[in-house]
Motif scaffolding. Structure first.
Motif, PDB file in Angstrom:
ATOM      1  N   LYS A 147      -2.992   0.829  -5.583  1.00  0.00           N
ATOM      2  CA  LYS A 147      -2.144  -0.381  -5.125  1.00  0.00           C
ATOM      3  C   LYS A 147      -2.186  -0.329  -3.563  1.00  0.00           C
ATOM      4  CE  LYS A 147       0.108  -2.584  -9.045  1.00  0.00           C
ATOM      5  NZ  LYS A 147       1.082  -3.368  -9.263  1.00  0.00           N
ATOM      6  N   THR A 148      -2.044  -1.393  -3.213  1.00  0.00           N
ATOM      7  CA  THR A 148      -1.846  -1.418  -1.623  1.00  0.00           C
ATOM      8  C   THR A 148      -1.078  -2.671  -1.115  1.00  0.00           C
ATOM      9  OG1 THR A 148      -2.591  -1.300   0.745  1.00  0.00           O
ATOM     10  CG2 THR A 148      -3.970  -2.599  -0.979  1.00  0.00           C
ATOM     11  N   ASN A 149       0.030  -2.545  -0.719  1.00  0.00           N
ATOM     12  CA  ASN A 149       1.025  -3.807  -0.540  1.00  0.00           C
ATOM     13  C   ASN A 149       1.334  -4.550  -1.818  1.00  0.00           C
ATOM     14  OD1 ASN A 149       1.307  -3.124   2.309  1.00  0.00           O
ATOM     15  ND2 ASN A 149      -0.857  -4.133   2.475  1.00  0.00           N
ATOM     16  N   GLY A 150       1.373  -3.922  -2.847  1.00  0.00           N
ATOM     17  CA  GLY A 150       1.602  -4.480  -4.125  1.00  0.00           C
ATOM     18  C   GLY A 150       0.468  -4.846  -4.977  1.00  0.00           C
ATOM     19  N   LYS A 151      -0.680  -5.042  -4.374  1.00  0.00           N
ATOM     20  CA  LYS A 151      -1.819  -5.310  -5.009  1.00  0.00           C
ATOM     21  C   LYS A 151      -2.507  -4.510  -5.584  1.00  0.00           C
ATOM     22  CE  LYS A 151      -1.882  -9.286  -1.758  1.00  0.00           C
ATOM     23  NZ  LYS A 151      -2.115 -10.502  -2.039  1.00  0.00           N
ATOM     24  N   TRP A 152      -3.445  -4.529  -6.445  1.00  0.00           N
ATOM     25  CA  TRP A 152      -4.211  -3.883  -7.161  1.00  0.00           C
ATOM     26  C   TRP A 152      -5.598  -3.467  -6.375  1.00  0.00           C
ATOM     27  CZ3 TRP A 152      -2.602  -1.617 -11.710  1.00  0.00           C
ATOM     28  CH2 TRP A 152      -1.538  -2.660 -12.400  1.00  0.00           C
ATOM     29  N   ILE A 153      -6.147  -2.092  -6.620  1.00  0.00           N
ATOM     30  CA  ILE A 153      -7.401  -1.913  -5.681  1.00  0.00           C
ATOM     31  C   ILE A 153      -8.528  -1.524  -6.823  1.00  0.00           C
ATOM     32  CG2 ILE A 153      -8.428  -0.351  -4.253  1.00  0.00           C
ATOM     33  CD1 ILE A 153      -5.607   0.285  -2.949  1.00  0.00           C
ATOM     34  N   PHE A 154      -9.564  -2.236  -6.843  1.00  0.00           N
ATOM     35  CA  PHE A 154     -10.605  -2.046  -7.763  1.00  0.00           C
ATOM     36  C   PHE A 154     -11.842  -2.181  -7.041  1.00  0.00           C
ATOM     37  CE2 PHE A 154      -7.492  -4.663 -10.170  1.00  0.00           C
ATOM     38  CZ  PHE A 154      -7.387  -3.852 -11.327  1.00  0.00           C
ATOM     39  N   THR A 207      -7.431   6.347   3.384  1.00  0.00           N
ATOM     40  CA  THR A 207      -7.306   7.467   4.416  1.00  0.00           C
ATOM     41  C   THR A 207      -5.690   8.072   4.625  1.00  0.00           C
ATOM     42  OG1 THR A 207      -7.099   5.670   6.291  1.00  0.00           O
ATOM     43  CG2 THR A 207      -9.162   6.529   5.960  1.00  0.00           C
ATOM     44  N   ASP A 208      -4.883   6.973   4.197  1.00  0.00           N
ATOM     45  CA  ASP A 208      -3.427   7.378   4.128  1.00  0.00           C
ATOM     46  C   ASP A 208      -2.851   7.143   2.975  1.00  0.00           C
ATOM     47  OD1 ASP A 208      -1.019   8.010   4.938  1.00  0.00           O
ATOM     48  OD2 ASP A 208      -0.529   6.218   6.189  1.00  0.00           O
ATOM     49  N   PHE A 209      -2.453   7.817   2.080  1.00  0.00           N
ATOM     50  CA  PHE A 209      -1.974   7.354   0.771  1.00  0.00           C
ATOM     51  C   PHE A 209      -1.193   8.470   0.110  1.00  0.00           C
ATOM     52  CE2 PHE A 209      -6.075   9.532   0.212  1.00  0.00           C
ATOM     53  CZ  PHE A 209      -5.802  10.658  -0.347  1.00  0.00           C
ATOM     54  N   PHE A 247      -1.695   7.911 -10.009  1.00  0.00           N
ATOM     55  CA  PHE A 247      -1.333   6.637  -9.540  1.00  0.00           C
ATOM     56  C   PHE A 247      -1.057   6.968  -7.928  1.00  0.00           C
ATOM     57  CE2 PHE A 247       1.632   3.901  -7.182  1.00  0.00           C
ATOM     58  CZ  PHE A 247       1.175   2.608  -7.459  1.00  0.00           C
ATOM     59  N   ALA A 248      -1.928   5.975  -7.234  1.00  0.00           N
ATOM     60  CA  ALA A 248      -1.645   6.158  -5.712  1.00  0.00           C
ATOM     61  C   ALA A 248      -1.425   4.745  -4.904  1.00  0.00           C
ATOM     62  CB  ALA A 248      -3.132   6.582  -4.999  1.00  0.00           C
ATOM     63  N   GLU A 249      -0.579   4.962  -3.756  1.00  0.00           N
ATOM     64  CA  GLU A 249      -0.297   3.851  -2.964  1.00  0.00           C
ATOM     65  C   GLU A 249      -0.975   4.294  -1.948  1.00  0.00           C
ATOM     66  OE1 GLU A 249       1.439   0.513  -1.825  1.00  0.00           O
ATOM     67  OE2 GLU A 249       1.864   1.134  -3.813  1.00  0.00           O
ATOM     68  N   VAL A 250      -1.973   3.182  -1.409  1.00  0.00           N
ATOM     69  CA  VAL A 250      -2.761   3.400  -0.310  1.00  0.00           C
ATOM     70  C   VAL A 250      -2.311   2.551   0.988  1.00  0.00           C
ATOM     71  CG1 VAL A 250      -5.268   3.050   0.729  1.00  0.00           C
ATOM     72  CG2 VAL A 250      -4.739   3.425  -1.710  1.00  0.00           C
ATOM     73  N   PHE A 251      -2.101   3.163   1.998  1.00  0.00           N
ATOM     74  CA  PHE A 251      -1.486   2.569   3.128  1.00  0.00           C
ATOM     75  C   PHE A 251      -2.530   2.066   4.154  1.00  0.00           C
ATOM     76  CE2 PHE A 251       1.651   5.452   1.556  1.00  0.00           C
ATOM     77  CZ  PHE A 251       2.222   4.583   1.168  1.00  0.00           C
ATOM     78  N   SER A 252      -3.788   2.812   4.361  1.00  0.00           N
ATOM     79  CA  SER A 252      -4.789   2.352   5.264  1.00  0.00           C
ATOM     80  C   SER A 252      -6.106   2.841   4.724  1.00  0.00           C
ATOM     81  CB  SER A 252      -4.387   3.109   6.604  1.00  0.00           C
ATOM     82  OG  SER A 252      -4.587   4.396   6.497  1.00  0.00           O
ATOM     83  N   PHE A 253      -7.262   2.007   5.081  1.00  0.00           N
ATOM     84  CA  PHE A 253      -8.540   2.263   4.734  1.00  0.00           C
ATOM     85  C   PHE A 253      -9.288   2.394   5.963  1.00  0.00           C
ATOM     86  CE2 PHE A 253      -6.257  -0.392   1.743  1.00  0.00           C
ATOM     87  CZ  PHE A 253      -6.798   0.068   0.429  1.00  0.00           C
ATOM     88  N   GLN A 254     -10.631   2.944   5.777  1.00  0.00           N
ATOM     89  CA  GLN A 254     -11.740   3.202   6.492  1.00  0.00           C
ATOM     90  C   GLN A 254     -13.135   2.501   5.614  1.00  0.00           C
ATOM     91  OE1 GLN A 254     -12.404   7.064   7.734  1.00  0.00           O
ATOM     92  NE2 GLN A 254     -13.179   7.748   5.814  1.00  0.00           N
ATOM     93  N   GLU A 255     -14.043   2.570   6.522  1.00  0.00           N
ATOM     94  CA  GLU A 255     -15.210   1.895   5.857  1.00  0.00           C
ATOM     95  C   GLU A 255     -15.694   2.985   4.816  1.00  0.00           C
ATOM     96  OE1 GLU A 255     -19.869   0.887   7.184  1.00  0.00           O
ATOM     97  OE2 GLU A 255     -18.139   1.107   8.570  1.00  0.00           O
TER      98      GLU A 255
END
Length: 144
Positions: A23-30, A67-69, A99-107
């Motif tokens: 999840k990121t900011n309370g939203k699912w990541i697929f 990148t940050d989780f 379970f992961a909480e993701v705070f930032s992404f890259q390409e």
């Protein structure tokens, strides 16, 4: 028919996969693979000599660009049977659910075409008989 079982612990040598409910900011990541029209939870095969937490971190980064989780194990699981139209697992195979909480992404630079960040669970699963059960187990164990 597919059978999914859950375990509090299992010998590490049996773990072949890592699946990361994210999840990121309370939203699912697929993730959407380039060769499929369906969505899935990030995850993949363990590489030789890799510990299962390293597998989970690597797959999360490769498949989502995270990148940050933070990441933590939920439980071990096993799958046996017809997992999708093309694949039948005759022997019980084992994985670790995270379970992961993701705070930032890259390409993303992998087999993943894109990620979907959404308030709701997807309906067009790649593994409809497995991944919803993994999410339900994570909920039952208090992770979601």
């Amino acid at each position: 028919m597919v059978e999914v079982k859950f375990y509090d612990s299992i010998d590490d040598k049996f773990l072949k996969f890592a699946v990361i409910i994210s999840k990121t900011n309370g939203k699912w990541i697929f993730c959407k693979h380039k060769e499929r029209d369906t969505y899935e939870v990030p995850g993949g095969h363990r590489e030789s000599g890799e510990d299962i937490l390293a597998t989970a971190k690597r797959e999360l980064m490769e498949e989502t660009g995270a990148t940050d989780f933070t990441i933590k194990p939920i439980c071990a699981y096993s799958v046996k049977g017809q997992t999708n139209v093309m694949e039948n697992i005759n022997d019980e195979t084992f994985g670790m659910l995270f379970f992961a909480e993701v705070f930032s992404f890259q390409e993303i630079h992998s087999e993943i075409e894109k990620i979907l960040i959404t308030d709701n669970l997807v309906e067009n699963w790649t593994y409809p008989l497995i991944q919803p059960q993994l999410i339900e187990e994570a909920k039952n164990r208090g992770y979601l």
